[in-house]
Motif scaffolding. Structure first.
Motif, PDB file in Angstrom:
ATOM      1  N   ARG A 153       0.834  -1.185   0.000  1.00 22.00           N
ATOM      2  CA  ARG A 153       0.000   0.000   0.000  1.00 22.00           C
ATOM      3  C   ARG A 153       0.880   1.251   0.000  1.00 22.00           C
ATOM      4  NH1 ARG A 153      -2.193   0.203   5.051  1.00 22.00           N
ATOM      5  NH2 ARG A 153      -3.780   1.704   4.423  1.00 22.00           N
ATOM      6  N   MET A 154       0.290   2.389  -0.390  1.00 19.54           N
ATOM      7  CA  MET A 154       0.973   3.679  -0.390  1.00 19.54           C
ATOM      8  C   MET A 154       0.132   4.665   0.423  1.00 19.54           C
ATOM      9  SD  MET A 154       1.847   3.556  -4.492  1.00 19.54           S
ATOM     10  CE  MET A 154       1.949   5.337  -4.600  1.00 19.54           C
ATOM     11  N   PRO A 155      -0.110   4.390   1.703  1.00 20.49           N
ATOM     12  CA  PRO A 155      -1.096   5.160   2.462  1.00 20.49           C
ATOM     13  C   PRO A 155      -0.755   6.633   2.634  1.00 20.49           C
ATOM     14  CG  PRO A 155       0.139   3.714   3.905  1.00 20.49           C
ATOM     15  CD  PRO A 155       0.479   3.313   2.512  1.00 20.49           C
ATOM     16  N   GLY A 156       0.509   6.990   2.481  1.00 16.58           N
ATOM     17  CA  GLY A 156       0.876   8.395   2.586  1.00 16.58           C
ATOM     18  C   GLY A 156       0.555   9.206   1.352  1.00 16.58           C
ATOM     19  N   TYR A 157       0.219   8.543   0.266  1.00 18.99           N
ATOM     20  CA  TYR A 157       0.005   9.244  -1.000  1.00 18.99           C
ATOM     21  C   TYR A 157      -1.157  10.218  -0.936  1.00 18.99           C
ATOM     22  CZ  TYR A 157      -0.770  10.095  -5.978  1.00 18.99           C
ATOM     23  OH  TYR A 157      -0.949  10.714  -7.198  1.00 18.99           O
ATOM     24  N   SER A 158      -2.164   9.927  -0.128  1.00 19.02           N
ATOM     25  CA  SER A 158      -3.344  10.803  -0.066  1.00 19.02           C
ATOM     26  C   SER A 158      -2.976  12.223   0.351  1.00 19.02           C
ATOM     27  CB  SER A 158      -4.376  10.224   0.904  1.00 19.02           C
ATOM     28  OG  SER A 158      -3.826  10.094   2.202  1.00 19.02           O
ATOM     29  N   GLN A 159      -1.872  12.392   1.077  1.00 19.88           N
ATOM     30  CA  GLN A 159      -1.459  13.726   1.506  1.00 19.88           C
ATOM     31  C   GLN A 159      -0.848  14.542   0.367  1.00 19.88           C
ATOM     32  OE1 GLN A 159       0.916  13.680   5.209  1.00 19.88           O
ATOM     33  NE2 GLN A 159       0.414  11.498   5.352  1.00 19.88           N
ATOM     34  N   TYR A 160      -0.387  13.852  -0.671  1.00 21.05           N
ATOM     35  CA  TYR A 160       0.366  14.525  -1.731  1.00 21.05           C
ATOM     36  C   TYR A 160      -0.251  14.345  -3.116  1.00 21.05           C
ATOM     37  CZ  TYR A 160       3.935  14.529   1.921  1.00 21.05           C
ATOM     38  OH  TYR A 160       4.614  14.707   3.108  1.00 21.05           O
ATOM     39  N   ALA A 161      -1.423  13.712  -3.197  1.00 24.47           N
ATOM     40  CA  ALA A 161      -1.995  13.351  -4.498  1.00 24.47           C
ATOM     41  C   ALA A 161      -2.272  14.562  -5.382  1.00 24.47           C
ATOM     42  CB  ALA A 161      -3.283  12.546  -4.292  1.00 24.47           C
ATOM     43  N   GLU A 162      -2.542  15.717  -4.789  1.00 25.64           N
ATOM     44  CA  GLU A 162      -2.846  16.896  -5.584  1.00 25.64           C
ATOM     45  C   GLU A 162      -1.597  17.571  -6.137  1.00 25.64           C
ATOM     46  OE1 GLU A 162      -5.329  19.611  -3.511  1.00 25.64           O
ATOM     47  OE2 GLU A 162      -7.014  18.194  -3.309  1.00 25.64           O
ATOM     48  N   GLN A 163      -0.433  17.195  -5.637  1.00 28.93           N
ATOM     49  CA  GLN A 163       0.802  17.831  -6.095  1.00 28.93           C
ATOM     50  C   GLN A 163       1.799  16.867  -6.740  1.00 28.93           C
ATOM     51  OE1 GLN A 163       3.545  18.950  -2.728  1.00 28.93           O
ATOM     52  NE2 GLN A 163       1.716  18.544  -1.490  1.00 28.93           N
ATOM     53  N   ALA A 164       1.487  15.580  -6.766  1.00 32.05           N
ATOM     54  CA  ALA A 164       2.435  14.619  -7.330  1.00 32.05           C
ATOM     55  C   ALA A 164       1.710  13.419  -7.916  1.00 32.05           C
ATOM     56  CB  ALA A 164       3.417  14.144  -6.250  1.00 32.05           C
ATOM     57  N   THR A 165       2.222  12.916  -9.030  1.00 29.53           N
ATOM     58  CA  THR A 165       1.734  11.653  -9.572  1.00 29.53           C
ATOM     59  C   THR A 165       2.221  10.528  -8.662  1.00 29.53           C
ATOM     60  OG1 THR A 165       3.706  11.266 -10.918  1.00 29.53           O
ATOM     61  CG2 THR A 165       1.919  12.586 -11.911  1.00 29.53           C
ATOM     62  N   PRO A 166       1.649   9.333  -8.780  1.00 29.61           N
ATOM     63  CA  PRO A 166       2.151   8.215  -7.975  1.00 29.61           C
ATOM     64  C   PRO A 166       3.652   7.973  -8.187  1.00 29.61           C
ATOM     65  CG  PRO A 166       0.061   7.629  -8.953  1.00 29.61           C
ATOM     66  CD  PRO A 166       0.450   8.932  -9.557  1.00 29.61           C
TER      67      PRO A 166
END
Length: 223
Positions: A153-166
């Protein structure tokens, strides 16, 4: 079957930890570990059932491990063998694991696929997860497989999804700019990124992305 004893430290006190293959008598504790490890909003229907655990032991008991401390099961990991094609990495967790029943386990597979790893929150600072992954690495070496592989999982991605692609997110986590609870832990355990998989697992925090990560058997040279 596998059994290893080593010490962990509760504060300054050394306490013996046992890493071993889990058995049917462990099922109730294994399911409790899952409930504590993955509380809502994580999908509760993805937690182990007794039927799935029975299937693990019937299919590939050598790849199912737990850690026991002071008589309690505090973490577990489950694996299955597959043949991995690096040119075809797109799959979901449910597809590759048969909805967690691992019945497509290939006895001749070259890759030990991590189906699940979980540790009770109170024990996560004791390197229990690392002990479980090392048991997998040792299994790979013992059987002469090429790698340990698994989608995290990449659970921290939700914090940065608006500024970075996966892809950008993973690059920054690997560079140490950002920290992800799962990816960073896997890096600390010797795993390396392979590929990002879309719709790997229904997980809002990860935006349903998963990161395939591997540990390669150092005794086998591959090109």
């Amino acid at each position: 079957m596998y059994r290893k004893e080593q010490y962990v430290f509760l504060g300054n006190e050394p306490v013996k930890a046992i890493v071993r293959n889990y058995q049917k008598e462990d099922f109730s504790e294994l399911m409790r570990v899952q409930r504590e490890s993955f509380p809502p909003p994580f999908r509760q229907d993805l937690l182990w059932s007794e039927e799935q655990l029975e299937s693990h032991l019937a299919t590939y008991p050598e790849g199912s491990f737990c850690v026991e401390i002071e008589g309690e099961v505090v973490g577990s990991i489950t694996g299955m063998k597959i043949n991995f094609d690096s040119n075809s990495v797109s799959h979901s967790w449910e597809e590759v694991t048969n909805q967690g029943y691992i019945v497509s386990h290939d006895p001749d597979g070259d890759t030990l696929y991590v189906v699940d790893i979980c540790v009770r929150p109170a024990y996560r600072k004791l390197d229990v997860g690392k002990m479980l992954l090392h048991a997998m690495y040792e299994r790979v070496v013992y059987e002469g497989m090429t790698r340990v592989l698994g989608g995290g999982r990449m659970p921290g991605y939700s914090q940065y999804a608006e500024q970075a692609t996966p892809e950008e997110y993973v690059e920054r986590v690997v560079a140490g700019v950002w920290r992800d609870p799962v990816i960073t832990f896997m890096l600390r355990c010797g795993r390396s990124p392979v590929a990002i998989v879309t719709n790997y697992l229904e997980d809002e925090a990860s935006h349903n992305f998963g990161l395939l990560m591997e540990w390669r058997n150092p005794f086998i040279t591959t090109t």
